[in-house]
Design a protein around this motif. Sequence first.
Motif, mmCIF file in Angstrom:
data_model
loop_
_atom_site.group_PDB
_atom_site.id
_atom_site.type_symbol
_atom_site.label_atom_id
_atom_site.label_comp_id
_atom_site.label_asym_id
_atom_site.label_seq_id
_atom_site.Cartn_x
_atom_site.Cartn_y
_atom_site.Cartn_z
ATOM 1 N N GLY A 18 80.143 12.045 75.436
ATOM 2 C CA GLY A 18 79.310 10.873 75.672
ATOM 3 C C GLY A 18 80.048 9.840 76.504
ATOM 4 O O GLY A 18 79.516 9.324 77.502
ATOM 5 N N ALA A 19 81.277 9.581 76.128
ATOM 6 C CA ALA A 19 82.061 8.582 76.853
ATOM 7 C C ALA A 19 82.246 9.026 78.303
ATOM 8 O O ALA A 19 82.118 8.215 79.239
ATOM 9 N N GLY A 20 82.504 10.297 78.496
ATOM 10 C CA GLY A 20 82.701 10.812 79.848
ATOM 11 C C GLY A 20 81.465 10.616 80.698
ATOM 12 O O GLY A 20 81.544 10.159 81.851
ATOM 13 N N LEU A 21 80.292 10.901 80.134
ATOM 14 C CA LEU A 21 79.052 10.767 80.907
ATOM 15 C C LEU A 21 78.792 9.311 81.252
ATOM 16 O O LEU A 21 78.438 8.975 82.393
ATOM 17 N N ILE A 22 78.984 8.440 80.254
ATOM 18 C CA ILE A 22 78.737 7.016 80.511
ATOM 19 C C ILE A 22 79.713 6.504 81.571
ATOM 20 O O ILE A 22 79.320 5.825 82.528
ATOM 21 N N LEU A 23 80.994 6.884 81.411
ATOM 22 C CA LEU A 23 81.986 6.396 82.361
ATOM 23 C C LEU A 23 81.702 6.941 83.758
ATOM 24 O O LEU A 23 81.976 6.283 84.764
ATOM 25 N N LEU A 24 81.143 8.124 83.830
ATOM 26 C CA LEU A 24 80.789 8.683 85.136
ATOM 27 C C LEU A 24 79.745 7.803 85.812
ATOM 28 O O LEU A 24 79.819 7.525 87.018
ATOM 29 N N MET A 25 78.803 7.327 85.019
ATOM 30 C CA MET A 25 77.794 6.408 85.559
ATOM 31 C C MET A 25 78.460 5.119 86.026
ATOM 32 O O MET A 25 78.189 4.627 87.127
ATOM 33 N N VAL A 26 79.304 4.584 85.163
ATOM 34 C CA VAL A 26 79.999 3.346 85.535
ATOM 35 C C VAL A 26 80.747 3.554 86.846
ATOM 36 O O VAL A 26 80.698 2.727 87.766
ATOM 37 N N ALA A 27 81.432 4.693 86.954
ATOM 38 C CA ALA A 27 82.220 4.963 88.151
ATOM 39 C C ALA A 27 81.313 5.092 89.368
ATOM 40 O O ALA A 27 81.637 4.622 90.454
#
Lengths: 482, 521
Positions: A18-27
């Motif tokens: 989950g964190a990876g997906l969200i951070l991917l969006m942020v990035a």
Amino acid sequence: MIETASLLMTMPELLLTGAGLILLMVATFGGDNSARLVGWLAVAALAVAGWSLCGLPSTGGEAFDGLYRADAFGAFAKVLIYVAAAVSIVIAPRFFATGNSGIGGAIRAEYPVLIIFATVGMGLMVSAGDMLTLYVGLELNSLAAYVLASFMRQDGRSAEAGLKYFVLGALASGILLYGISLLYGFTGSTSYTGIATAMADGLSNGELFGLVFVLAALAFKISAVPFHMWTPDVYEGAPTPVTAFFASAPKVAAMGLLVRVSMEAMGSALTSWQQIVIFVALASILFGAVAAIGQSNIKRLLAYSSINNVGFALVGLAAGTAEGVAAVMSYLAIYVVMTLGSFLCVLQMRDADGNPVEDIASLAGLSQSRKGLAAAFAIFMFSLAGIPPLMGFWAKFLVFDAAVAAGLTGLAVFGIAASVIGAFYYLKIIKTIYFDEPAGEYAPAGSTLESALIAVSAAIIVLGYLLNPLLDATSKAAAAAL
Amino acid sequence: MNAFGFPLLSLMLAVPMAGAVACLFSGASTARMIALVATLIDLALGVVLWMNFDQGMTAPQWQFQEYAPIFGRFAWAMGIDGIALLLIALTVFLMPICILASWEAIQKRVGEYMAAFLFMEVLMIGVFAAQDLFLFYIFFEAGLIPMYLIIGIWGGVNRIYASYKFFLYTLLGSVLMLIAMLWMAREAGTTDIPTLMAYNFDPHVQTWLWLAFFASFAVKMPMWPVHTWLPDAHVQAPTAGSVILAGVLLKMGGYGFIRFSLPMFPDASAEFAWLVFALSMVAVVYTSLVALVQQDMKKLIAYSSVAHMAIVTVGLFAFNQAGIEGAMMVMLGHGLVSGALFLCVGVIYDRLHTREIDRYGGLSINMPQYAILFMLFTMASVGLPGTSNFVGEFLSLMGVYEASSWVAIICTTGIILGAAYMLYLYRRICYGEQKNADAAAMPDLTMREIVMLVPIALGVLWMGIYPESFLAPMRADVQAVVARLAPAKPEGDAHLAMGTAKPVAEEHHATDHETAAGEAH
């Protein structure tokens, strides 16, 4: 209800995904300017995932009908993986930001995200209870790793490293799949328990072939001789923080995976894989030591050092006992600290203009310009050489103790005699740092964070014996879980 | 624990350790003072240790014991018997002298240098005081690190080669010992050294274990033919490094034989006594001859160390009270004398910066005080009665005569050859013409150098004139070793000859006969 329990047991992976997906969006939306924020959020995610290990994920047992194991063994390995991943993230921005004008520029925001995804894959690797979970975890980790290796796109060496890693990694994956298919064909199951049951009544030729192929592919992942040839090139070419990552976290994951497969799935075929592991261990120790002598690039040298260390860790596995497993896990814990410490020191190697240098010769006389750094470097090198009273000795002590207890005295004698060859090249670095006349100026210490990390790792290596009871207890619990 | 109720041995380790850390962060002059004070405190503690050591025959063998199982697999176990006490005393006695010897000779990176020496002191005391197998190994091995740095950073021209050779040679010897230790701890189920000393290992396994330990101790000792690292290390090391190397580090090998090889593997020790004798005989004759042709003062003394250590090994493997006590006395005496000789070399090296013997000559004219002290140490090295080495060499050779007269005869030639090379050295340096103007212009000893050399001279005379002070603490412990060895003791040729010559008829005759035999020896 069973599904809920399973989900709870896989909490660390779920959190990180989950964190990876969200951070991917942020990035994606924040661009490279958000890189530092993404990095710290990723570290926070790793910390939360590590904290979540305290509950069900370390005691739950089988999840998803045996596809996944939530036990102390997986938790022990995951703690090491998360620590290594977090360190690899926090040391990256400074490396990419300074002194790489033209070949890298500022850090890209995808870097922490890729590490997170690789970490999810590694978590699956060490917790897999089925050959297919294993394969999925391994591929998730590998794909992220290929990209990380070629992260400095403009740098020829980095691109070469990524390509080489990819081609050889794909070959290894093929071998692994072939081995899994053989095992499935001859045992009728892909789950570890199923394979173990089928192997209990003796090993058929087909099963033996499958076992050899699986072991060969895993030997590639841990870069054990004779499947090590990618390691020096990839380590040298990849950006230094990525190399630090490769040398620590995936090593732990692949070793954990290998230990679990060997002990859980193929435990009854001990005599069959034991000789393979003994050969691979001795070959790695010997080759890692001899080939490192001629190296002049510090990252290449540390690559051979990691091959050498994998050989020592395998000595514990060769014992094939719970004690051996505990020794391997302790070895990995100590190895991760030593390796991360060494690479942190390598990151400090910058010439007067702040450009990273990798020549061992450039370390000459470091003890006079940067006393603290020189002392830390020497501590890590003596520790890697296995000289007491540093922790590297204790790691070797444990694996050899397990080997002697299992009656493999010959292996222990040869292994430890070969460790003297390895001591030679570590001494060479210390000699360069302490005995040689100063070569050129080094940039002054740039980052408090990195200096603090170096100090902490060095303190653990020096005073680690006080942590022995803790290490003993946790590694025993991890081994008992298999 | 002990009379004081606090861990004295741990304190003796903690003081130099704290000093070492403090030195790392100090300037040159502060570091010198810290090092001197720390070593003097340890010397005082050593005196306290000796004064409170119970030497009575009914005293417990192990005293000042401490036990703290804080490391999981092994424990912080400390404790000493008389043998360890004497070697610790030697260590703390030599350390302040080493610091003084480096007072002016070392000018660069003083803080690190003093830290290395203090750390070395921690490890040396630790080796002799450790009562846990693995704790011993850690102290034993860790000594490589500071010594490697001392030779490599502050050594002579060819220091890098010498430091590598020292490190790798000794490491290769020791790692095999580690495997043997792992096996022993498994077999006996304990890592406690006193327990292991009483454990009876299977004689077949003893052979292998003995060889593994021998690999380590023979290199450390050093015995021929694995002695070649020693001359290199000595020549390249700074003066104080040579003193500590010859004075204490070599004794770790002998201590290892007494503490491990003999009591733990008595059968294998008996089985391999011929090997030790053979190597030692070669060493005595060969290295003495090599010493005779050396042009370099330090090399000459280094080779003489190998010859003296060979007298130690023959004494140890004589399997009797006289031999082992003699070996211990040679170790102590050699620790003082060779240390003092290296200091004497250092004194003139500091003035002329060469170790070549031919560059000196006639120093007794311009350096009379130096010549007197140097003469005393030369005579002690030769083994003149009244000096420390005489007692040790006499006892040791007397012990080995009982075991094998041939070994005794050949090893005694070492004393003669020793006289030859030492007197030849002394003549070339102190007597004759003052052929070199610069050597003739050297000033006599400074106050600092006198303070360094005179205590050693007094120690040498004390050991020679009243050796009982040094024999008393270890007598009971050596008896324990001899008793342990008794079942395995090989038949000595001296006894055989006596037995056939005068068959014993009655009891009082037997007593007479024993007295006669004692006198004959």
